[in-house]
Design a protein around this motif. Structure first.
Motif, PDB file in Angstrom:
ATOM      1  N   ARG A  54     -37.324  31.985-104.114  1.00  0.00           N
ATOM      2  CA  ARG A  54     -36.488  32.819-104.939  1.00  0.00           C
ATOM      3  C   ARG A  54     -35.239  31.267-104.773  1.00  0.00           C
ATOM      4  NH1 ARG A  54     -35.679  38.006-100.961  1.00  0.00           N
ATOM      5  NH2 ARG A  54     -35.910  36.444 -99.938  1.00  0.00           N
ATOM      6  N   ILE A  55     -34.874  30.177-104.488  1.00  0.00           N
ATOM      7  CA  ILE A  55     -33.681  29.114-104.281  1.00  0.00           C
ATOM      8  C   ILE A  55     -34.543  28.734-105.919  1.00  0.00           C
ATOM      9  CG2 ILE A  55     -33.038  26.725-103.426  1.00  0.00           C
ATOM     10  CD1 ILE A  55     -32.839  29.425-101.219  1.00  0.00           C
ATOM     11  N   GLU A  56     -35.857  28.000-106.029  1.00  0.00           N
ATOM     12  CA  GLU A  56     -36.423  27.503-106.447  1.00  0.00           C
ATOM     13  C   GLU A  56     -35.660  28.014-107.907  1.00  0.00           C
ATOM     14  OE1 GLU A  56     -40.331  26.537-105.927  1.00  0.00           O
ATOM     15  OE2 GLU A  56     -40.073  25.468-104.105  1.00  0.00           O
ATOM     16  N   MET A  57     -36.415  29.668-108.248  1.00  0.00           N
ATOM     17  CA  MET A  57     -36.205  30.170-109.605  1.00  0.00           C
ATOM     18  C   MET A  57     -34.445  29.739-109.627  1.00  0.00           C
ATOM     19  SD  MET A  57     -38.520  30.493-110.646  1.00  0.00           S
ATOM     20  CE  MET A  57     -38.227  32.908-111.872  1.00  0.00           C
ATOM     21  N   ALA A  58     -33.671  29.977-108.437  1.00  0.00           N
ATOM     22  CA  ALA A  58     -31.661  30.539-109.084  1.00  0.00           C
ATOM     23  C   ALA A  58     -32.011  28.911-109.913  1.00  0.00           C
ATOM     24  CB  ALA A  58     -31.438  30.106-107.348  1.00  0.00           C
ATOM     25  N   ASP A  59     -32.368  27.438-109.072  1.00  0.00           N
ATOM     26  CA  ASP A  59     -32.304  26.592-109.808  1.00  0.00           C
ATOM     27  C   ASP A  59     -32.204  26.598-111.148  1.00  0.00           C
ATOM     28  OD1 ASP A  59     -30.646  25.751-107.238  1.00  0.00           O
ATOM     29  OD2 ASP A  59     -32.524  24.449-106.414  1.00  0.00           O
ATOM     30  N   ARG A  61     -33.201  28.040-113.536  1.00  0.00           N
ATOM     31  CA  ARG A  61     -32.084  29.674-114.371  1.00  0.00           C
ATOM     32  C   ARG A  61     -31.189  28.797-114.567  1.00  0.00           C
ATOM     33  NH1 ARG A  61     -33.355  34.592-110.832  1.00  0.00           N
ATOM     34  NH2 ARG A  61     -35.472  35.423-112.401  1.00  0.00           N
ATOM     35  N   GLU A  62     -30.609  28.149-113.363  1.00  0.00           N
ATOM     36  CA  GLU A  62     -28.999  27.291-113.337  1.00  0.00           C
ATOM     37  C   GLU A  62     -29.211  25.316-114.434  1.00  0.00           C
ATOM     38  OE1 GLU A  62     -24.919  26.312-113.362  1.00  0.00           O
ATOM     39  OE2 GLU A  62     -26.185  27.880-112.004  1.00  0.00           O
ATOM     40  N   ARG A  65     -29.837  27.671-117.974  1.00  0.00           N
ATOM     41  CA  ARG A  65     -28.079  27.831-118.408  1.00  0.00           C
ATOM     42  C   ARG A  65     -27.216  26.455-118.787  1.00  0.00           C
ATOM     43  NH1 ARG A  65     -22.970  28.099-116.788  1.00  0.00           N
ATOM     44  NH2 ARG A  65     -23.605  27.244-114.729  1.00  0.00           N
TER      45      ARG A  65
END
Length: 76
Positions: A54-59, A61-62, A65
């Motif tokens: 989940r942390i990797e996915m958030a990174d 996505r950032e 963006r």
């Protein structure tokens, strides 16, 4: 032995066994509740990826963006 002494001893033994049985029953119910909680907790987590993913996915996505903002010409 006198009947009064036998009655008092029998009452004490009965009270002790009752207390031990109640304590064992309370412990058993607590253990069952713990197992129920573990089972429902596991079911709830099966749909979520592990925390590291989940942390990797958030990174990611950032980063996407930011790249989209750069491509659009927007200064962050």
């Amino acid at each position: 032995m006198e009947p009064l002494t036998i009655g008092i001893l029998a009452g004490g033994v009965f009270a002790g066994l009752s207390g031990a049985s109640l304590a064992a029953l309370k412990g058993w119910n607590g253990w069952l509740e713990l197992k129920r909680m573990e089972l429902t907790h596991d079911i709830g987590d099966r749909h979520l990826p592990p925390a590291g993913n989940r942390i990797e996915m958030a990174d990611l996505r950032e980063r996407v963006r930011k790249l989209e903002a750069i491509a659009a010409g927007i200064d962050l």
